[in-house]
Design a protein around this motif. Structure first.
Motif, short mmCIF file in Angstrom:
data_model
loop_
_atom_site.label_atom_id
_atom_site.label_comp_id
_atom_site.label_asym_id
_atom_site.label_seq_id
_atom_site.Cartn_x
_atom_site.Cartn_y
_atom_site.Cartn_z
N ARG A 67 52.64 40.01 52.06
CA ARG A 67 53.45 40.77 51.09
C ARG A 67 54.59 41.53 51.76
O ARG A 67 55.67 41.68 51.19
CB ARG A 67 52.57 41.76 50.33
CG ARG A 67 51.76 41.08 49.26
CD ARG A 67 51.52 42.04 48.13
NE ARG A 67 50.43 41.57 47.31
CZ ARG A 67 50.05 42.16 46.20
NH1 ARG A 67 50.63 43.27 45.81
NH2 ARG A 67 49.07 41.69 45.49
N LEU A 68 54.33 42.06 52.95
CA LEU A 68 55.39 42.79 53.67
C LEU A 68 56.55 41.84 53.98
O LEU A 68 57.73 42.23 53.90
CB LEU A 68 54.85 43.41 54.96
CG LEU A 68 53.93 44.63 54.78
CD1 LEU A 68 53.21 44.97 56.08
CD2 LEU A 68 54.74 45.85 54.30
N ALA A 102 40.85 40.12 55.31
CA ALA A 102 41.51 39.64 54.08
C ALA A 102 42.67 40.58 53.71
O ALA A 102 43.75 40.12 53.32
CB ALA A 102 40.50 39.56 52.95
N LEU A 103 42.44 41.88 53.85
CA LEU A 103 43.50 42.86 53.55
C LEU A 103 44.69 42.65 54.49
O LEU A 103 45.85 42.64 54.04
CB LEU A 103 42.96 44.29 53.70
CG LEU A 103 44.03 45.39 53.59
CD1 LEU A 103 44.56 45.51 52.17
CD2 LEU A 103 43.49 46.74 54.06
N ILE A 104 44.41 42.47 55.76
CA ILE A 104 45.47 42.29 56.75
C ILE A 104 46.29 41.04 56.42
O ILE A 104 47.53 41.06 56.44
CB ILE A 104 44.86 42.19 58.17
CG1 ILE A 104 44.36 43.57 58.60
CG2 ILE A 104 45.84 41.63 59.17
CD1 ILE A 104 43.47 43.56 59.83
N SER A 105 45.59 39.98 56.09
CA SER A 105 46.25 38.72 55.76
C SER A 105 47.18 38.90 54.55
O SER A 105 48.34 38.47 54.55
CB SER A 105 45.17 37.68 55.46
OG SER A 105 45.73 36.48 55.09
N GLU A 106 46.67 39.58 53.53
CA GLU A 106 47.44 39.82 52.30
C GLU A 106 48.64 40.74 52.58
O GLU A 106 49.75 40.49 52.10
CB GLU A 106 46.50 40.46 51.27
CG GLU A 106 47.03 40.49 49.86
CD GLU A 106 47.26 39.12 49.26
OE1 GLU A 106 46.50 38.20 49.56
OE2 GLU A 106 48.24 38.99 48.49
N GLU A 128 52.90 51.68 48.54
CA GLU A 128 52.66 50.97 47.27
C GLU A 128 52.11 49.58 47.53
O GLU A 128 51.21 49.10 46.84
CB GLU A 128 53.97 50.86 46.47
CG GLU A 128 54.36 52.16 45.80
CD GLU A 128 55.77 52.12 45.20
OE1 GLU A 128 56.23 53.17 44.73
OE2 GLU A 128 56.41 51.04 45.22
N ILE A 129 52.65 48.92 48.55
CA ILE A 129 52.18 47.57 48.88
C ILE A 129 50.73 47.62 49.39
O ILE A 129 49.90 46.80 48.99
CB ILE A 129 53.12 46.90 49.92
CG1 ILE A 129 54.47 46.59 49.26
CG2 ILE A 129 52.51 45.63 50.49
CD1 ILE A 129 55.54 46.07 50.22
N ILE A 130 50.43 48.60 50.24
CA ILE A 130 49.06 48.72 50.74
C ILE A 130 48.08 48.94 49.58
O ILE A 130 47.04 48.29 49.49
CB ILE A 130 48.93 49.90 51.75
CG1 ILE A 130 49.76 49.62 53.01
CG2 ILE A 130 47.47 50.12 52.14
CD1 ILE A 130 49.91 50.83 53.95
N ILE A 131 48.46 49.84 48.67
CA ILE A 131 47.57 50.15 47.53
C ILE A 131 47.39 48.92 46.64
O ILE A 131 46.28 48.60 46.22
CB ILE A 131 48.13 51.36 46.74
CG1 ILE A 131 47.92 52.64 47.57
CG2 ILE A 131 47.46 51.50 45.37
CD1 ILE A 131 48.64 53.87 47.03
N ALA A 132 48.47 48.19 46.41
CA ALA A 132 48.39 46.98 45.58
C ALA A 132 47.49 45.93 46.26
O ALA A 132 46.66 45.29 45.60
CB ALA A 132 49.78 46.41 45.35
N CYS A 133 47.64 45.80 47.58
CA CYS A 133 46.80 44.83 48.32
C CYS A 133 45.33 45.25 48.28
O CYS A 133 44.45 44.41 48.08
CB CYS A 133 47.25 44.72 49.78
SG CYS A 133 48.79 43.84 50.00
N LEU A 134 45.10 46.55 48.46
CA LEU A 134 43.72 47.04 48.43
C LEU A 134 43.06 46.77 47.07
O LEU A 134 41.92 46.31 47.00
CB LEU A 134 43.70 48.55 48.68
CG LEU A 134 43.48 49.02 50.11
CD1 LEU A 134 43.65 50.52 50.19
CD2 LEU A 134 42.11 48.62 50.64
N ASP A 135 43.81 47.02 46.00
CA ASP A 135 43.26 46.77 44.66
C ASP A 135 42.96 45.28 44.47
O ASP A 135 41.95 44.92 43.87
CB ASP A 135 44.24 47.26 43.58
CG ASP A 135 44.20 48.78 43.42
OD1 ASP A 135 43.17 49.38 43.78
OD2 ASP A 135 45.19 49.36 42.93
N GLU A 136 43.84 44.45 45.01
CA GLU A 136 43.61 43.01 44.88
C GLU A 136 42.36 42.58 45.67
O GLU A 136 41.54 41.79 45.19
CB GLU A 136 44.83 42.22 45.37
CG GLU A 136 44.68 40.75 45.05
CD GLU A 136 45.92 39.95 45.39
OE1 GLU A 136 47.02 40.45 45.16
OE2 GLU A 136 45.75 38.82 45.89
#
Lengths: 177, 94
Positions: B56-57, B48-52, B7-15
């Motif tokens: 979040r994790l 950017a995804l990795i940073s986010e 869920e966190i990965i998907i939320a980060c990807l959408d962002e």
């Protein structure tokens, strides 16, 4: 790991050959403005006459992975890049970031022309803060000035790239004419 | 745990897709290709995804991980292929 940006004018003949092997790869020529295969002789002749520009081969632990260009240092400057497909993506972002940092220490505005068919490069260029200024059916011209770059560098993910870059020894070797 | 990570990965990807230039045409899901073949991100938006994700994790699951690992980035079986491979990788390293 060491990352060296070495001026083409400092390369040995063998290094020029290795560089051209990469430059002449199909995926690079497809996305280049000049599509033809470049031979060593014409490459060296072109380099001998090169003025007002800087070209770098990128070495990672003594192996060449790609190259950068910074053309027309005096006005209407532009940049370009090519890399092998097996380049570590993390290192690719670091190299582009460090090259742009170097380029903006030399020029006030940077342009680049990207083929519309090169979708990955289009998004990559925009994500590095370049703005579209002109468009033809086949190409997009991008531009960014030094003020925009300084503002762009404050973004969180660019700070991440900057932090990651600190764990590598990165040098520019430029020939003094 | 796996579901929450996904869920966190998907939320980060959408962002990331909202804020950066990407090849995404729709919202992220478990099958979304992240990077390389048909992936929606270029190498910079991947950073950017990795940073986010790292942030979040830590904030949401109290997990501290370094995803910007040189080996992971160059691995033939890169964990950044899709959402499922990335969630498995995160679960492995925590």
């Amino acid at each position: 790991m060491k990352i060296i940006f070495k001026d083409y004018k400092l390369l040995s003949t063998n290094e020029h050959k290795r560089l051209l092997e990469i430059r002449n790869l199909e995926h690079i020529r497809e996305n280049s403005l000049e599509k033809s295969i470049i031979g060593l002789e014409s490459h060296l002749k072109w380099l001998f006459n090169l003025k007002d520009s800087l070209y770098f081969a990128v070495f990672m632990d003594d192996e060449i992975y790609g190259g950068f260009s910074l053309n027309a240092l005096k006005s209407n400057s532009s940049w370009g890049v090519f890399f092998r497909q097996d380049t570590n993506v993390l290192l690719l972002s670091i190299c582009v970031y460090k090259f742009l940092e170097f380029a903006f220490s030399k020029v006030q505005t940077l342009n680049s022309i990207v083929k519309i068919s090169n979708k990955n490069s289009l998004t990559f260029t925009k994500n590095f803060g370049f703005k579209e200024v002109e468009k033809t059916p086949s190409e997009v011209k991008f531009s960014q000035n030094i003020q925009e770059w300084q503002e762009f560098r404050t973004k969180k993910f660019i700070k991440k790239v900057d932090d990651m870059a600190k764990s590598y020894e990165i040098k520019f070797k430029v020939k003094n004419d | 745990m796996t579901k929450k990570i996904q869920e966190i990965i998907i939320a980060c990807l959408d962002e990331i897709c909202e804020n950066y230039e990407t090849q995404a045409n729709s919202k992220a899901n478990l099958d979304t290709k992240i990077f390389a073949n048909d992936g929606i991100l270029d190498s910079l938006s991947l950073v950017a995804l990795i940073s986010e994700l790292e942030e979040r994790l830590e904030n949401e699951l109290d997990i501290q991980v370094t995803l910007a690992d040189e080996k992971a980035m160059s691995a033939k079986n890169s964990p950044f292929k899709d959402v499922q491979s990335l969630s498995l990788y995160i679960k492995e390293i925590i």
